[in-house]
Write an enzyme that holds these catalytic residues in place. Structure first.
Site, PDB file in Angstrom:
ATOM      1  N   GLU A 242      43.130  31.502  45.567  1.00 19.99           N
ATOM      2  CA  GLU A 242      42.059  30.669  45.010  1.00 19.99           C
ATOM      3  C   GLU A 242      42.065  29.253  45.022  1.00 19.99           C
ATOM      4  O   GLU A 242      43.188  28.801  44.737  1.00 19.99           O
ATOM      5  CB  GLU A 242      41.921  31.350  43.593  1.00 19.99           C
ATOM      6  CG  GLU A 242      41.591  32.746  43.319  1.00 19.99           C
ATOM      7  CD  GLU A 242      41.289  33.151  41.927  1.00 19.99           C
ATOM      8  OE1 GLU A 242      41.102  32.201  41.001  1.00 19.99           O
ATOM      9  OE2 GLU A 242      41.755  34.220  41.652  1.00 19.99           O
TER      10      GLU A 242
ATOM     11  N   GLU B 181      47.717  36.221  38.525  1.00 18.87           N
ATOM     12  CA  GLU B 181      47.754  35.255  37.597  1.00 18.87           C
ATOM     13  C   GLU B 181      48.257  35.821  36.263  1.00 18.87           C
ATOM     14  O   GLU B 181      47.838  36.063  35.139  1.00 18.87           O
ATOM     15  CB  GLU B 181      46.456  34.600  37.119  1.00 18.87           C
ATOM     16  CG  GLU B 181      45.778  33.942  38.282  1.00 18.87           C
ATOM     17  CD  GLU B 181      44.637  33.022  37.672  1.00 18.87           C
ATOM     18  OE1 GLU B 181      44.138  32.994  36.543  1.00 18.87           O
ATOM     19  OE2 GLU B 181      44.258  32.053  38.718  1.00 18.87           O
TER      20      GLU B 181
HETATM   21  C1  GBH Z   1      41.121  32.071  38.029  1.00 19.54           C
HETATM   22  O1  GBH Z   1      41.560  31.813  36.749  1.00 19.54           O
HETATM   23  C2  GBH Z   1      40.837  33.421  37.940  1.00 19.54           C
HETATM   24  O2  GBH Z   1      41.661  34.232  38.822  1.00 19.54           O
HETATM   25  C3  GBH Z   1      39.300  33.737  38.273  1.00 19.54           C
HETATM   26  O3  GBH Z   1      39.135  35.180  38.080  1.00 19.54           O
HETATM   27  C4  GBH Z   1      38.546  32.981  37.645  1.00 19.54           C
HETATM   28  O4  GBH Z   1      37.307  33.160  37.648  1.00 19.54           O
HETATM   29  C5  GBH Z   1      38.706  31.423  38.236  1.00 19.54           C
HETATM   30  O5  GBH Z   1      39.890  31.252  38.317  1.00 19.54           O
HETATM   31  C6  GBH Z   1      38.140  30.455  37.644  1.00 19.54           C
HETATM   32  O6  GBH Z   1      38.629  30.062  36.341  1.00 19.54           O
HETATM   33  O7  GBH Z   1      39.435  27.851  27.981  1.00 19.54           O
HETATM   34  O8  GBH Z   1      40.763  25.812  28.145  1.00 19.54           O
HETATM   35  O9  GBH Z   1      41.615  27.956  27.222  1.00 19.54           O
HETATM   36  C7  GBH Z   1      41.916  30.186  36.590  1.00 19.54           C
HETATM   37  C8  GBH Z   1      42.679  30.093  35.219  1.00 19.54           C
HETATM   38  C9  GBH Z   1      41.804  31.067  33.373  1.00 19.54           C
HETATM   39  C10 GBH Z   1      42.171  28.562  33.641  1.00 19.54           C
HETATM   40  C11 GBH Z   1      41.169  30.691  32.072  1.00 19.54           C
HETATM   41  C12 GBH Z   1      41.377  28.372  32.500  1.00 19.54           C
HETATM   42  C13 GBH Z   1      40.726  29.074  30.352  1.00 19.54           C
HETATM   43  C14 GBH Z   1      41.432  27.959  29.743  1.00 19.54           C
HETATM   44  N1  GBH Z   1      41.742  29.887  34.227  1.00 19.54           N
HETATM   45  N2  GBH Z   1      41.519  29.342  31.489  1.00 19.54           N
HETATM   46  S1  GBH Z   1      40.659  27.426  27.989  1.00 19.54           S
END
Ligand code: GBH
Length: 476
Positions: A382, A193
């Site tokens: 994922e 990512e």
């Molecule tokens: C993935 O991230 C990761 O690869 C994994 O480690 C993670 O546990 C999993 O998915 C579930 O999240 O709080 O609105 O600002 C997914 C991408 C990164 C999307 C963090 C949401 C926070 C957005 N995610 N992000 S926000």
């Protein structure tokens, strides 16, 4: 009633429909919801989210240790110090995988267990741990897919991803790992990512190291991210024994045509290419596209000779983390020709506020990636969701919402395989509840419930569902 009579009766009583419209829709005849014969089913996890044991066997600190120990950065002040304690309980976790019947498992390596200072002297005890895990997986008949970087950057690397040297340090580490593991590991994933360990970490500041850089700074960080991927892919190839495959796990932002017509499909395709210009588009095309450079202007990244060819190193596979969609429409009233449709307060979502439900993104993510860049092979590295998991009085977690989410997304992945796109495997996020980054332990993504006090793992109903799906190799 025999089958011929059933068909005749069915047609005769076809609720007034003509034979022509019911020709392949005889009530009670299921459509084919199976996956290709050799489709690979798996689960995914990541080192900092599950391992714990942060001070054991010579592991160096990572930026996530520092960040999670900084007050106010992670919900409840949670850290990955213990997490799921998989460093000690990996055999139990592999038994969970075996019970599900998966053939593959996506795991990540903590760079700072191998190189505590990010570079220099390797730490044999760190390597021994991953050798034990990989050997135990193989003994259980499970092929490991190894991610080399899932965000736990060694703290000792000066400047982190702001420093171009970090991309070279990553390549050295990637080559070292390929040399040590490729006798048993066939699939390496460079980084996880790009958008998260660049934008969320150095622009939005909600992930480690929590910086808020101006545009030129963040564009440079992004460049170092894709450069690290390219250098890492080359290093894996240079040091690997046998038929090793290398790819990336990207959370490409995917656009779903709001109506499935050619004009909206074209808009979704254009939006996907342009919105990912600094990430997957750069990697698949080996250049920064004009619309990105024009928009960046004087803040465009500083690119050295040869960088773009490195970034565009051809890959054996592309793996996608697919969670949530952006719907888009064709819009002739704006110069770029597309307009995203915002989510609304009442748009359906799962327990994480960002996790809007839109299963069609599963199909369109695969199709648009195929059409835009024609990768040799695709995986879903994922897919999964958070839900409001609680154990009931009998100690069970009947997580129907998660099953709903997964079934709908998998239905769309199945459509992609049925339509011939080269999707070869799926890794469910996640094997078990774990440290969900800035959300700490407040958001659970597992198909096994983890009691973080006792470390007991309990299969949720979704684990039983996934096991049945794998057994049939079909949607269930
Ligand atoms: C993935 O991230 C990761 O690869 C994994 O480690 C993670 O546990 C999993 O998915 C579930 O999240 O709080 O609105 O600002 C997914 C991408 C990164 C999307 C963090 C949401 C926070 C957005 N995610 N992000 S926000």
């Amino acid at each position: 009633m025999n089958r011929r009579d059933f068909v005749r009766t069915g047609l005769a009583t076809g609720a007034g429909l003509s034979v022509a419209t019911t020709a392949n829709a005889i009530a009670g005849t299921p459509i084919d919801r199976s996956f290709p014969k050799d489709f690979r089913w798996g689960c995914a996890t990541a080192s900092y989210q599950i391992e714990g044991a942060v001070n054991e066997d010579g592991r160096g600190a990572s930026i996530w240790d520092t960040f999670s120990h900084t007050p106010g950065k992670v919900a409840n002040g949670d850290t990955g110090d213990v997490a799921c304690d998989s460093y000690h309980r990996y055999r139990e976790d592999i038994a969970l995988l075996k019970n599900l019947g998966v053939g593959v498992y996506r795991m990540s390596i903590a760079w700072s267990r191998i190189f505590p200072d990010g570079r220099g002297q390797p730490n044999q005890k760190g390597l021994d741990y991953y050798n034990r895990v990989i050997d135990a997986l193989l003994a259980a008949g499970i092929q490991p897919y190894v991610t080399l970087f899932h965000w736990d950057l060694p703290q000792a690397l000066p400047g982190g991803w702001q420093n171009r040297d970090t991309a070279h340090a990553f390549a050295d580490y990637a080559g070292y790992m390929a040399g040590k593991l490729s006798d048993r590991v066939r699939h390496f994933i460079t980084v996880n990512e790009l958008r998260c360990f660049t934008d969320l970490s150095y622009q939005v500041g909600i992930h480690a190291p929590g910086l808020k850089l101006p545009p030129a700074g963040i564009n440079q960080v992004r460049h170092h991210g894709v450069l690290a991927h390219g250098l890492g892919a080359q290093a894996v190839r240079a040091h690997a024994k046998g038929d090793t495959q290398v790819g990336i796990a990207d959370n490409t932002s995917f656009f779903v045509p709001v109506i499935e017509t050619s004009e909206h499909i074209a808009a979704a395709k254009k939006a996907t290419r342009e919105d990912n210009a600094m990430f997957l588009t750069a990697i698949m095309e080996g250049r920064y596209i004009d619309s990105y450079l024009a928009a960046a202007g004087k803040d465009a990244p500083k690119v050295q000779a040869g960088d773009m060819a490195t970034i565009g190193t051809p890959l054996d596979f592309v793996a996608l983390n697919i969670y949530t969609p952006t719907y888009v429409k064709a819009d002739p009233s704006v110069p770029r020709g597309w307009t995203p449709l915002p989510h609304l307060p009442q748009s359906p979502r799962m327990a994480s506020p960002w996790l809007y439900v839109g299963p069609e993104v599963a199909f369109w993510g695969v199709r648009l990636t195929s059409e835009l860049w024609n990768p040799k092979s695709l995986y879903i590295s994922e897919n999964g969701c958070s839900a409001d998991d609680v154990l009931d009085a009998q100690g069970r977690d009947d997580d129907a919402d998660r099953i709903m989410y997964l079934r709908n997304y998998l239905g769309q992945f199945q459509r992609a395989t049925a339509e011939g796109y080269p999707l070869h495997g799926y890794f469910l996020w996640s094997l078990m509840d774990n440290f969900e980054w800035a959300d700490g332990y407040t958001k659970r993504f597992g198909i096994h419930y983890v009691d973080f006090k006792t470390q007991q793992r309990t299969p949720k109903l979704s684990a039983q569902w996934y096991k049945e799906l794998i057994r049939r190799n079909a949607l269930v």
